[in-house]
Design an enzyme around this catalytic site. Sequence first.
Site, mmCIF file in Angstrom:
data_model
loop_
_atom_site.group_PDB
_atom_site.id
_atom_site.type_symbol
_atom_site.label_atom_id
_atom_site.label_comp_id
_atom_site.label_asym_id
_atom_site.label_seq_id
_atom_site.Cartn_x
_atom_site.Cartn_y
_atom_site.Cartn_z
ATOM 1 N N MET A 123 9.480 94.419 31.918
ATOM 2 C CA MET A 123 10.296 94.102 33.081
ATOM 3 C C MET A 123 10.190 95.177 34.166
ATOM 4 S SD MET A 123 13.703 92.588 31.190
ATOM 5 C CE MET A 123 14.501 92.132 32.742
ATOM 6 N N HIS A 124 10.730 94.864 35.339
ATOM 7 C CA HIS A 124 11.041 95.810 36.420
ATOM 8 C C HIS A 124 9.836 96.293 37.235
ATOM 9 C CE1 HIS A 124 14.792 95.894 34.272
ATOM 10 N NE2 HIS A 124 14.329 96.648 33.294
ATOM 11 N N ASP A 173 10.746 90.700 28.501
ATOM 12 C CA ASP A 173 10.415 90.936 27.097
ATOM 13 C C ASP A 173 11.607 90.836 26.152
ATOM 14 O OD1 ASP A 173 11.506 93.294 28.115
ATOM 15 O OD2 ASP A 173 9.778 94.539 27.631
#
Length: 483
Positions: free
Chosen positions: A79-80, A235
């Site tokens: 992520m991110h 995830d």
Amino acid sequence: MYLGLDLGTSGVKALLIDGRQAVIGSGHASLDVSRPHHGWSEQDPAEWVRACRQAIAELKAAHYRELAAIKGIGLSGQMHGATLLDAGDAVLRPCILWNDTRSFAEAAKLDADPRFRKLTGNIVFPGFTAPKLAWVKANEPAVFARVAKVLLPKDYLRLWLTGEHISEMSDAAGTSWLDVEKRRWSPELLAATELDESHMPTLVEGTDRAGGLRAELAAEWGLTPGIPVAGGAGDNAASACGMGTVGAGHAFVSLGTSGVLFAANAAYLPNPESAVHTFCHALPQTWHQMGVILSATDSLNWLSEITGKGAGELTAELGDTLKTPSGVSFLPYLSGERTPHNDAAIRGAFVGLAHESSRSALTQAVLEGVAFAFRDSLEALRKAGTTLERVTAIGGGSRSRYWLKAIATALGIPVDVPADGDFGAAFGAARLGLIAATGADPLAVCTAPAVAATVEPEKALAAAFEDAYRRYGALYPAIRGTM
């Protein structure tokens, strides 16, 4: 057949399941992380494509006929990350990853704007996407001026697979631009980083169709063009789909490199002050909360490197019987901490060392320190209105029965151990691919695995662990000013 693709930080996994959700086979390809400066963590998106091709080629070599029968594809990913594209979809710079901390000042500035916590339900962490764009604007203005689209890592793979700019709610919730309760981009928050909705991908739910496989790739892999690609999930949400952690009150504890205490929710329950992550889940009208610790098995791996003994050897020295805490405490803040402190600068410590503090005493303290960090996350979830009655253990560290006993006793709730199988993010992604392709009921598909064993809290040691947890809790404020 259904394919799950999981883009992790260290590699890409391709997992093939059949219509009964039996795992047919998998392929894997490794990835490296570039760290050109202190606190930086980057990857070239072209490497994601290379690794994805390699993982699918490995799967195809072993399961050619089964691969040709794929009817749906699901995506999961780290992520991110900030993947910046120009108007022609060319990558403008290496992707800035989730564990990159260069934008700490920008994150603090955005977090000081009360709109961010109000609309996202979360602190603006340095690892989130929005402060990364603020950093790029301040430090690479020529790059920022050319940004036409910002994609999360798995959604860059989707662009390659389908030609579409699409994301989904669980991953988008980690950007600091999503109105998490209303499940839509916030024009206000985008404007705070001088962006607007045109810079963002279209949003769908994780179970929805989000594009179809391009003819070129279908021909390369022997598949049918236009196979639906599901929205997928970040995830942790994908792992939750794989574990069946989708109903309110269901939870897992993940003992991976980092540690996660993940709880599914039927309602939006933010509590940003405790540094709990409150995100959309991959299933429609569901949310989840996470307490995140940055060094779980990483703490044991660090001790392994220092002592020259393997992690398995270290835990084996403790035996199978849970011991009373020795008085040696370990703070697992080797790379800072998220929940509950939101402190990127804090570092780990042993406290209470004496001449008699043996290697096994240090190992015991490390396992207990991680267990107490999970207890911190449990307390933070309680403050946000989530009460857990039991958790399921996943991740490499869950192979240590001693560690699970310590966690169960520190949390005061049973820890279930699932039957052997692959229930991780790639499996969850494949499940989402199945749902998107068939329209199946998500709750009927995302069921929990059988429980092989349950680790109960050691009641005789509950008071001793409670005392040790209180000592642990007093140490963070004591060392915070020394970093």
